[in-house]
Design a protein around this motif. Structure first.
Motif, PDB file in Angstrom:
ATOM      1  N   GLY A   1      -9.845   4.021  -2.348  1.00 28.23           N
ATOM      2  CA  GLY A   1      -8.879   4.692  -1.481  1.00 28.23           C
ATOM      3  C   GLY A   1      -9.567   5.724  -0.608  1.00 28.23           C
ATOM      4  N   ARG A   2      -8.943   6.063   0.514  1.00 31.94           N
ATOM      5  CA  ARG A   2      -9.578   6.930   1.507  1.00 31.94           C
ATOM      6  C   ARG A   2      -8.807   8.230   1.726  1.00 31.94           C
ATOM      7  NH1 ARG A   2     -12.926   4.189   5.302  1.00 31.94           N
ATOM      8  NH2 ARG A   2     -14.067   2.548   4.206  1.00 31.94           N
TER       9      ARG A   2
ATOM     10  N   ASP B   1      -3.400   4.558  -1.593  1.00 34.25           N
ATOM     11  CA  ASP B   1      -4.493   3.919  -0.857  1.00 34.25           C
ATOM     12  C   ASP B   1      -5.114   4.870   0.158  1.00 34.25           C
ATOM     13  OD1 ASP B   1      -4.303   0.830  -1.579  1.00 34.25           O
ATOM     14  OD2 ASP B   1      -2.270   1.635  -1.431  1.00 34.25           O
ATOM     15  N   ARG B   2      -4.291   5.793   0.684  1.00 32.35           N
ATOM     16  CA  ARG B   2      -4.815   6.742   1.681  1.00 32.35           C
ATOM     17  C   ARG B   2      -4.095   8.077   1.566  1.00 32.35           C
ATOM     18  NH1 ARG B   2      -5.875   4.311   7.612  1.00 32.35           N
ATOM     19  NH2 ARG B   2      -7.059   6.240   7.651  1.00 32.35           N
TER      20      ARG B   2
ATOM     21  N   LEU C   1      -5.881   8.999  -5.672  1.00 37.67           N
ATOM     22  CA  LEU C   1      -6.405   7.868  -4.912  1.00 37.67           C
ATOM     23  C   LEU C   1      -6.833   6.729  -5.832  1.00 37.67           C
ATOM     24  CD1 LEU C   1      -8.609   9.515  -2.134  1.00 37.67           C
ATOM     25  CD2 LEU C   1      -6.551   8.140  -1.773  1.00 37.67           C
ATOM     26  N   LYS C   2      -6.570   5.515  -5.411  1.00 38.18           N
ATOM     27  CA  LYS C   2      -7.097   4.351  -6.109  1.00 38.18           C
ATOM     28  C   LYS C   2      -8.608   4.261  -5.859  1.00 38.18           C
ATOM     29  CE  LYS C   2      -2.875   1.680  -5.113  1.00 38.18           C
ATOM     30  NZ  LYS C   2      -2.336   0.495  -4.392  1.00 38.18           N
TER      31      LYS C   2
ATOM     32  N   GLU D   1       0.842  -1.182   0.000  1.00 40.98           N
ATOM     33  CA  GLU D   1       0.000   0.000   0.000  1.00 40.98           C
ATOM     34  C   GLU D   1       0.884   1.241   0.000  1.00 40.98           C
ATOM     35  OE1 GLU D   1      -3.007   0.270   2.994  1.00 40.98           O
ATOM     36  OE2 GLU D   1      -3.837  -1.705   2.571  1.00 40.98           O
TER      37      GLU D   1
ATOM     38  N   GLU E   1     -14.184   8.551   0.393  1.00 34.99           N
ATOM     39  CA  GLU E   1     -13.692   7.399  -0.376  1.00 34.99           C
ATOM     40  C   GLU E   1     -13.730   7.730  -1.852  1.00 34.99           C
ATOM     41  OE1 GLU E   1     -14.482   3.106   0.736  1.00 34.99           O
ATOM     42  OE2 GLU E   1     -15.800   3.308  -1.040  1.00 34.99           O
TER      43      GLU E   1
ATOM     44  N   ALA F   1       3.058  -0.829   4.265  1.00 30.07           N
ATOM     45  CA  ALA F   1       2.683   0.364   3.500  1.00 30.07           C
ATOM     46  C   ALA F   1       3.845   1.344   3.486  1.00 30.07           C
ATOM     47  CB  ALA F   1       1.444   1.021   4.119  1.00 30.07           C
TER      48      ALA F   1
ATOM     49  N   TRP G   1       0.610   5.362   1.338  1.00 34.71           N
ATOM     50  CA  TRP G   1      -0.125   6.399   2.062  1.00 34.71           C
ATOM     51  C   TRP G   1       0.635   7.717   1.945  1.00 34.71           C
ATOM     52  CZ3 TRP G   1      -2.315   4.551   7.430  1.00 34.71           C
ATOM     53  CH2 TRP G   1      -2.914   3.290   7.285  1.00 34.71           C
TER      54      TRP G   1
END
Length: 240
Positions: free
Chosen positions: A175-176, A138-139, A171-172, A68, A238, A91, A70
């Motif tokens: 993702g958030r 991912d974030r 973001l994917k 991941e 999201e 990550a 971030w």
């Protein structure tokens, strides 16, 4: 009363300064301790993000074994970034912070804890955000950014239409984004802009969803100072 110092064209706060408005204040305060200062020459070069103005910043190249990626924009003293890195060793944690005392602090955390999954950009996080390829993260985390709460300074806020669009881009799907502030006006400002950003979906269903900290939230020394006008407000989005 003496007149205030006139701002020169090279000053980031000058209205004719080139580039985006600076979203942060001072970059250094107290003297950095010798042990922390030494880490700028030893540790930082080994974990520094490549110059985002020189080309793309691909998280997959920063830590090829990571599952991941971030990004934290404005990590302050680095307690949150370091703790999340320790809890999520698979990550790659990209942290951005222009405040040199904050960078010194996070380097100490990384060194003391032996963290291998943190990468640092000691400057404006928007440069890294703009350089990251589409659908790579991912974030994204933005915790307690400078509120610039005077109306005439609102335009300097980190979270604006352009930043929101860039976050949605990097973001994917699934993702958030986590945006946290302790200023009511900034929360409303951010919510308005994020809600009208295509492909970003607010995850709140009831008041507790933004009033109660998420289970993985890390409380920092800044948060404990309670400098804002409200308890922290947590906005979770999201990528559709």
């Amino acid at each position: 009363m003496p007149a205030s110092r006139p701002k020169k064209p090279g000053d980031p706060l000058h209205p004719r300064a080139s580039g985006p408005l600076r979203s942060f204040g001072r970059i250094k305060s107290r003297t950095i301790k010798p042990l922390q200062a030494a880490l700028f020459g030893t540790l930082l070069p080994t974990i520094a993000v490549p110059d985002p103005k020189a080309g793309p910043v691909d998280p997959r190249l920063l830590m090829p074994e990571a599952t991941e990626a971030w990004l934290e924009i404005g990590f302050g003293g680095g307690e949150h970034l370091a703790e999340q890195a320790a809890k999520n060793p698979n990550a790659v944690m990209i942290g951005c912070e222009p405040f040199l005392n904050g960078v010194a602090s996070v380097l100490r955390h990384i060194d003391d804890r032996g963290l291998k999954n943190v990468r640092i950009h000691a400057d404006d996080g928007r440069d890294v955000l703009n350089a990251i390829p589409d659908a790579s993260l991912d974030r994204v985390m933005i915790l307690f950014p400078d509120p610039w709460h005077k109306v005439r300074h609102n335009k300097r806020r980190l979270l604006n239409e352009e930043t929101a669009a860039q976050i949605a881009r990097v973001l994917k799907p699934g993702g958030r984004l986590r945006f946290v502030t302790d200023w009511k006006d900034y929360a409303g400002w951010a919510l308005e802009r994020l809600n009208r950003t295509p492909d970003l979906v607010w995850l709140a269903n009831e008041a507790d969803d933004w009033r109660i900290a998420p289970a993985d939230h890390v409380v920092t020394r800044y948060e404990e100072k309670k400098l804002g006008d409200t308890a922290p407000l947590f906005l979770e989005f999201e990528r559709a």
